[in-house]
Enzyme design. Structure first.
Site, PDB file in Angstrom:
ATOM      1  N   GLY A 138       0.825  -1.201   0.000  1.00  0.00           N
ATOM      2  CA  GLY A 138       0.000   0.000   0.000  1.00  0.00           C
ATOM      3  C   GLY A 138       0.858   1.249   0.000  1.00  0.00           C
ATOM      4  N   LYS A 194       3.855  -0.788 -10.013  1.00  0.00           N
ATOM      5  CA  LYS A 194       3.819   0.646  -9.690  1.00  0.00           C
ATOM      6  C   LYS A 194       5.219   1.256  -9.699  1.00  0.00           C
ATOM      7  CE  LYS A 194       5.416   0.559  -5.250  1.00  0.00           C
ATOM      8  NZ  LYS A 194       6.323   1.490  -4.541  1.00  0.00           N
ATOM      9  N   ASN A 259      12.019   5.644  -7.030  1.00  0.00           N
ATOM     10  CA  ASN A 259      11.760   5.306  -8.429  1.00  0.00           C
ATOM     11  C   ASN A 259      11.414   6.549  -9.235  1.00  0.00           C
ATOM     12  OD1 ASN A 259      11.892   2.261  -8.289  1.00  0.00           O
ATOM     13  ND2 ASN A 259      10.360   2.681  -6.725  1.00  0.00           N
ATOM     14  N   GLU A 284      14.260  -0.107  -6.586  1.00  0.00           N
ATOM     15  CA  GLU A 284      13.619  -1.380  -6.910  1.00  0.00           C
ATOM     16  C   GLU A 284      13.067  -1.398  -8.332  1.00  0.00           C
ATOM     17  OE1 GLU A 284      13.412  -4.259  -5.631  1.00  0.00           O
ATOM     18  OE2 GLU A 284      13.479  -4.197  -3.453  1.00  0.00           O
TER      19      GLU A 284
END
Length: 338
Positions: A138, A194, A259, A284
């Site tokens: 989340g 995401k 990111n 990541e």
């Protein structure tokens, strides 16, 4: 030695530490393990993680441990919060040390490197079928979570009782709302995709395309997530929840996201290596892009945004050229399947 804890957290980076702080702030005896004894000694003495979460003191209920065997013996509830590329290795190390009644949950976001497999498959390969598994995900930036600022997450797993117990452990009326979800696959996938779209959103802003382009990219990124999710058996409704839309919007729009910052640097003309070095922590999404692209290709799922980001990261394409190709694609209907 720590004789008992309600939960052991494996991984003393920013997110693992933040989750440990949140759990301990609920009054739960929590043990935090990290692989570097010297670093863990510093955490134990300072009662804080100044490298990742400066100025935030550990609650009294939070203990520090550098011995993996002792950490795993302390609790049946094991929360794994390590980068996706070492997830399997950590579980392999843990397997012979786990209690027979152990239950494994992870907050790692990503897929297996090279193969694009879900982490549930990696966990089963390393641990077998005996242990209940779960995942949480989340919109949770580590600094805000550790500081007690409110947010919400979703939890899903293979065992309803374990999912229920995790909701009880994690939920806090003041800082963290936790939703149970029965879509184990979808919760895992959202956390990986995401990260990829956040790199794209950062590149778009780095180029200077503005808010309209960013929002369009997020929206079509959600379509790609839903498309891939449908192909692997996820529930489409998961992706309008915390582990889908919630995490996607957060990561794409706020510069706390590594990111997004990585993408910004690329959009401003920096190369991949320089952009990663500037972040100073694991990005990541760099590995996730290859993993998600690999999975999509294997399943024959069309993900044009992901494909262009992959080409920027791994084939040297300029972000501006990637944007041009996306904009010049054939006209088509706006539906999840087109």
């Amino acid at each position: 030695m720590n004789n008992a804890a309600e939960i052991t957290v494996l991984g003393a980076g920013s997110y693992g530490t933040a989750l440990a702080i949140s759990l301990a702030s609920n009054g739960h005896k929590t043990l935090l393990w990290g692989h570097d004894p010297k670093s863990m000694q510093v955490l134990a003495e300072s009662r804080s993680n100044e490298r990742f979460l400066p100025g935030i003191q550990f609650p009294d209920c939070l203990s520090i441990e550098a011995d993996l065997g002792k950490a795993l013996a302390a609790s049946k509830n094991i929360l794994v919060v390590v980068p996706s590329h070492v997830f399997g290795d950590v579980l392999k190390q843990a397997k012979p040390l786990l209690r027979d009644d152990a239950r494994i949950v992870w907050a790692t976001k990503g897929l297996e490197p090279e193969t694009g497999r879900l982490l549930q498959d990696v966990a089963r390969e390393q641990l077998g079928e005996h242990y209940p598994l779960a995942v949480l995900s989340g919109p949770t930036f580590a600094k805000e979570l550790a500081a007690g600022l409110p947010t919400a997450i979703s939890v899903a797993g293979t065992c309803p009782q374990f999912t229920h117990d995790l909701v009880e452990l994690l939920h806090s009326p003041k800082r963290l709302r936790v939703y149970a979800n029965d879509d184990f696959i979808g919760i895992q996938l959202g956390g990986a995709v995401k990260n990829v779209i956040a790199i794209g959103a950062g590149m778009s802003d780095g180029i200077g395309f503005g808010a309209n382009a960013r929002t369009a990219l997020i929206t079509r990124g959600l379509v790609e997530l839903s498309r891939l999710g449908e192909a692997i058996g996820a529930d489409a409704s998961t992706f309008i929840g915390m582990a889908g839309l919630g995490d996607l919007v957060l990561t794409c729009t706020d510069n706390q996201s590594r990111n997004r910052r990585f993408g910004l640097a690329l959009g401003q003309g920096k190369d991949v290596i320089t952009a990663q070095e500037e972040i100073g922590q694991v990005v990541e999404g760099y590995r996730n892009t290859k993993e998600v692209f690999t999975l999509a290709k294997r399943l024959g799922v069309e993900m044009p945004i992901t494909e262009q980001i992959y080409q920027v990261l791994y084939q040297g394409k300029a972000p501006v050229e990637a944007a041009k190709e996306l904009l010049s694609r054939d006209k088509k209907s706006e539906t999840l399947k087109k």
